[in-house]
Scaffold this active site. Structure first.
Site, PDB file in Angstrom:
ATOM      1  N   SER A 124      50.913  63.326  24.800  1.00 37.90           N
ATOM      2  CA  SER A 124      49.610  63.196  24.131  1.00 37.90           C
ATOM      3  C   SER A 124      49.203  61.738  24.047  1.00 37.90           C
ATOM      4  O   SER A 124      50.048  60.849  23.886  1.00 37.90           O
ATOM      5  CB  SER A 124      49.717  63.776  22.715  1.00 37.90           C
ATOM      6  OG  SER A 124      48.597  63.404  21.939  1.00 37.90           O
ATOM      7  N   TYR A 149      54.478  64.343  14.312  1.00 43.24           N
ATOM      8  CA  TYR A 149      54.082  64.977  15.580  1.00 43.24           C
ATOM      9  C   TYR A 149      53.988  63.909  16.677  1.00 43.24           C
ATOM     10  O   TYR A 149      54.606  64.036  17.731  1.00 43.24           O
ATOM     11  CB  TYR A 149      52.723  65.677  15.427  1.00 43.24           C
ATOM     12  CG  TYR A 149      52.071  65.941  16.754  1.00 43.24           C
ATOM     13  CD1 TYR A 149      51.074  65.107  17.248  1.00 43.24           C
ATOM     14  CD2 TYR A 149      52.508  66.991  17.557  1.00 43.24           C
ATOM     15  CE1 TYR A 149      50.528  65.313  18.491  1.00 43.24           C
ATOM     16  CE2 TYR A 149      51.955  67.210  18.803  1.00 43.24           C
ATOM     17  CZ  TYR A 149      50.960  66.356  19.271  1.00 43.24           C
ATOM     18  OH  TYR A 149      50.425  66.558  20.513  1.00 43.24           O
ATOM     19  N   LYS A 153      56.454  63.108  20.251  1.00 40.00           N
ATOM     20  CA  LYS A 153      55.995  62.919  21.643  1.00 40.00           C
ATOM     21  C   LYS A 153      56.572  61.611  22.204  1.00 40.00           C
ATOM     22  O   LYS A 153      57.021  61.550  23.341  1.00 40.00           O
ATOM     23  CB  LYS A 153      54.463  62.900  21.706  1.00 40.00           C
ATOM     24  CG  LYS A 153      53.806  64.230  21.376  1.00 40.00           C
ATOM     25  CD  LYS A 153      54.188  65.323  22.368  1.00 40.00           C
ATOM     26  CE  LYS A 153      53.420  66.597  22.123  1.00 40.00           C
ATOM     27  NZ  LYS A 153      53.834  67.699  23.007  1.00 40.00           N
TER      28      LYS A 153
HETATM   29  C1  WQD Z   1      38.131  64.531  16.806  1.00 40.34           C
HETATM   30  C2  WQD Z   1      37.049  63.825  15.998  1.00 40.34           C
HETATM   31  C3  WQD Z   1      37.534  63.603  13.659  1.00 40.34           C
HETATM   32  C4  WQD Z   1      37.319  67.819  12.593  1.00 40.34           C
HETATM   33  C5  WQD Z   1      43.923  65.229  17.589  1.00 40.34           C
HETATM   34  C6  WQD Z   1      45.358  64.836  17.535  1.00 40.34           C
HETATM   35  C7  WQD Z   1      45.839  64.497  18.915  1.00 40.34           C
HETATM   36  C8  WQD Z   1      45.546  65.624  19.868  1.00 40.34           C
HETATM   37  C9  WQD Z   1      44.073  65.989  19.853  1.00 40.34           C
HETATM   38  C10 WQD Z   1      47.472  66.998  20.206  1.00 40.34           C
HETATM   39  C11 WQD Z   1      37.649  62.865  14.968  1.00 40.34           C
HETATM   40  C12 WQD Z   1      36.306  64.479  13.902  1.00 40.34           C
HETATM   41  C13 WQD Z   1      37.319  66.634  13.320  1.00 40.34           C
HETATM   42  C14 WQD Z   1      36.308  68.044  11.626  1.00 40.34           C
HETATM   43  C15 WQD Z   1      35.330  65.928  12.180  1.00 40.34           C
HETATM   44  N1  WQD Z   1      46.315  66.769  19.556  1.00 40.34           N
HETATM   45  N2  WQD Z   1      36.327  65.722  13.107  1.00 40.34           N
HETATM   46  N3  WQD Z   1      35.344  67.088  11.454  1.00 40.34           N
HETATM   47  O1  WQD Z   1      41.973  63.532  15.905  1.00 40.34           O
HETATM   48  O2  WQD Z   1      41.014  62.878  18.169  1.00 40.34           O
HETATM   49  O3  WQD Z   1      43.146  64.157  18.041  1.00 40.34           O
HETATM   50  O4  WQD Z   1      43.742  66.308  18.494  1.00 40.34           O
HETATM   51  O5  WQD Z   1      47.960  66.332  21.078  1.00 40.34           O
HETATM   52  O6  WQD Z   1      47.235  64.306  18.847  1.00 40.34           O
HETATM   53  O7  WQD Z   1      45.444  63.660  16.758  1.00 40.34           O
HETATM   54  O8  WQD Z   1      41.001  65.280  17.472  1.00 40.34           O
HETATM   55  O9  WQD Z   1      39.531  67.201  17.110  1.00 40.34           O
HETATM   56  O10 WQD Z   1      41.020  66.438  15.194  1.00 40.34           O
HETATM   57  O11 WQD Z   1      39.064  65.063  15.864  1.00 40.34           O
HETATM   58  O12 WQD Z   1      34.429  65.076  12.021  1.00 40.34           O
HETATM   59  O13 WQD Z   1      36.259  69.092  10.919  1.00 40.34           O
HETATM   60  O14 WQD Z   1      36.333  64.805  15.266  1.00 40.34           O
HETATM   61  O15 WQD Z   1      37.303  62.727  12.574  1.00 40.34           O
HETATM   62  O16 WQD Z   1      36.812  61.734  14.922  1.00 40.34           O
HETATM   63  P1  WQD Z   1      41.738  63.862  17.313  1.00 40.34           P
HETATM   64  P2  WQD Z   1      40.180  66.088  16.373  1.00 40.34           P
END
Ligand code: WQD
Length: 337
Positions: A124, A149, A153
């Site tokens: 990741s 997590y 990785k």
């Molecule tokens: C994306 C953006 C949130 C939810 C995570 C893991 C990473 C990988 C991918 C496994 C951010 C914003 C989110 C919500 C929001 N997973 N958001 N409201 O954090 O980039 O990565 O998932 O490998 O390890 O860290 O993805 O989809 O959680 O968030 O505003 O209800 O959407 O703040 O900016 P992220 P995400």
């Protein structure tokens, strides 16, 4: 010869299974259904018209895992299995180190026992943490993660590199995923986690179908053009194809460890994603701006040039495709997994 997919009933594993079967590969899939269910297996068969071996086991069960190797001529492994909820991993680190790290060690020891030394590992972009540049390249150092997590990785990448140092006949591909979203265009496979999703697209989907009232956008005061965080969203089918290309690379090479970013290289903001989803699907997704989420970076995205050059792989699906396929899937699978 078969390819073993650990966690092959999961979101990314099942989409990869479809692409591998469509290319005529023989598969053995293991999954304990801790974050998936057999609906995905039926979907894989329906989409491809192909069958495969399946074992409902936890890959930490050495005896059952050895049986899989005894009953199938495994040539290579694609290792998807692992817990992946960032927030949960902070609360329950040992659950993550046990299942993800100790589990991988059991898998690798079993592979050695059956003389299988070709593995593609599902890593990741989270291993990069905060870097000087927000465009990540594979030569950047891994940064200790605030979540167990992320650290699992990092540890597994290090284990694979050390394993190769001890025995240079291993062939290892480490694939660093950015933000996988979307679904197979049949609407039979996709992501629809139970309960309140942590990730953005599954949350948008649940609001769009009315299961959740509104989306909270975590902060619009970031250092980005519209103030919301920017990420590298990648269609899960493009990601799945990246795994085939990585296996082809390992088939061509004598041995070695090969690390690749799998992303589009084009960051998209939260607001851009939400508004694209609304526009292409002509559906309302109510949202409000809330407080920042702890640990979120303003922006991070892939430099995908190494995968493009060495794997002949480039993401082809657009953010519109991702939104359209996500909506198509959720409408057909509202009940959740
Ligand atoms: C994306 C953006 C949130 C939810 C995570 C893991 C990473 C990988 C991918 C496994 C951010 C914003 C989110 C919500 C929001 N997973 N958001 N409201 O954090 O980039 O990565 O998932 O490998 O390890 O860290 O993805 O989809 O959680 O968030 O505003 O209800 O959407 O703040 O900016 P992220 P995400």
């Amino acid at each position: 010869m078969s390819i073993l997919l650990t966690g092959g009933a999961g979101y990314i594993g099942s989409h990869t299974a479809v692409e591998l079967l469509n290319k005529g590969n023989e598969l053995a899939i293991i999954d304990d259904f801790s974050n998936s269910n057999e609906k995905s297996l039926e979907a894989i068969k329906k989409i491809t018209g192909k069958d495969f071996k399946f074992y409902e086991i936890n890959y930490m069960d050495r005896e059952k895992l050895e049986k899989v190797f005894e009953e199938n001529k495994i040539d290579s492994v694609i290792h998807f299995a692992g817990f992946k909820a960032v927030g949960e991993s902070v609360k329950e680190p040992l659950k993550y180190y046990h299942n993800n790290v100790a589990g991988t060690i059991v898998l690798l020891e079993t592979m050695i026992k059956y003389n299988v030394k070709k593995i593609v590992f599902s890593s990741s972009a989270t291993i990069y943490g905060k870097q000087l540049s927000t465009r990540y390249v594979e030569t950047m150092e891994r940064k200790s993660s605030p979540s167990a997590y992320g650290n699992t990785k990092i540890m597994i990448e290090q284990i694979l590199e050390d394993l190769y140092k001890s025995d240079n006949t291993w062939k290892v591909a480490i694939l660093r995923y950015f933000n996988p979203v979307g679904a197979h265009n049949s609407g039979l496979l996709g992501e629809n986690p139970k309960g309140i999703p942590n990730n953005l697209m599954p949350f948008i989907q649940k609001v769009a179908v009315g299961e959740l009232k509104e989306l909270t956008i975590f902060g619009n005061d970031y250092n980005t053009p519209d103030g919301t965080c920017r990420r590298d969203y990648l269609h899960v089918v493009d990601l799945a194809i990246g795994h085939l290309k990585a296996l082809e690379k390992l088939d061509k090479e004598k041995s070695g460890v090969y690390i690749y970013n799998l992303g589009t290289g084009s960051p998209v903001s939260v607001l851009e994603l939400v508004n694209t989803f609304i526009k292409v699907n002509n559906i309302n997704v109510p949202y409000k701006i809330g407080a920042r989420r702890e640990g979120d970076l303003d922006e991070c995205y892939a430099d995908p040039s190494k995968a493009e050059k060495e794997l002949n792989w480039k993401a082809s699906k657009t953010i519109q495709d991702m939104c359209r396929d996500s909506w198509n899937y959720i409408q057909k699978n509202i009940k959740g997994e």
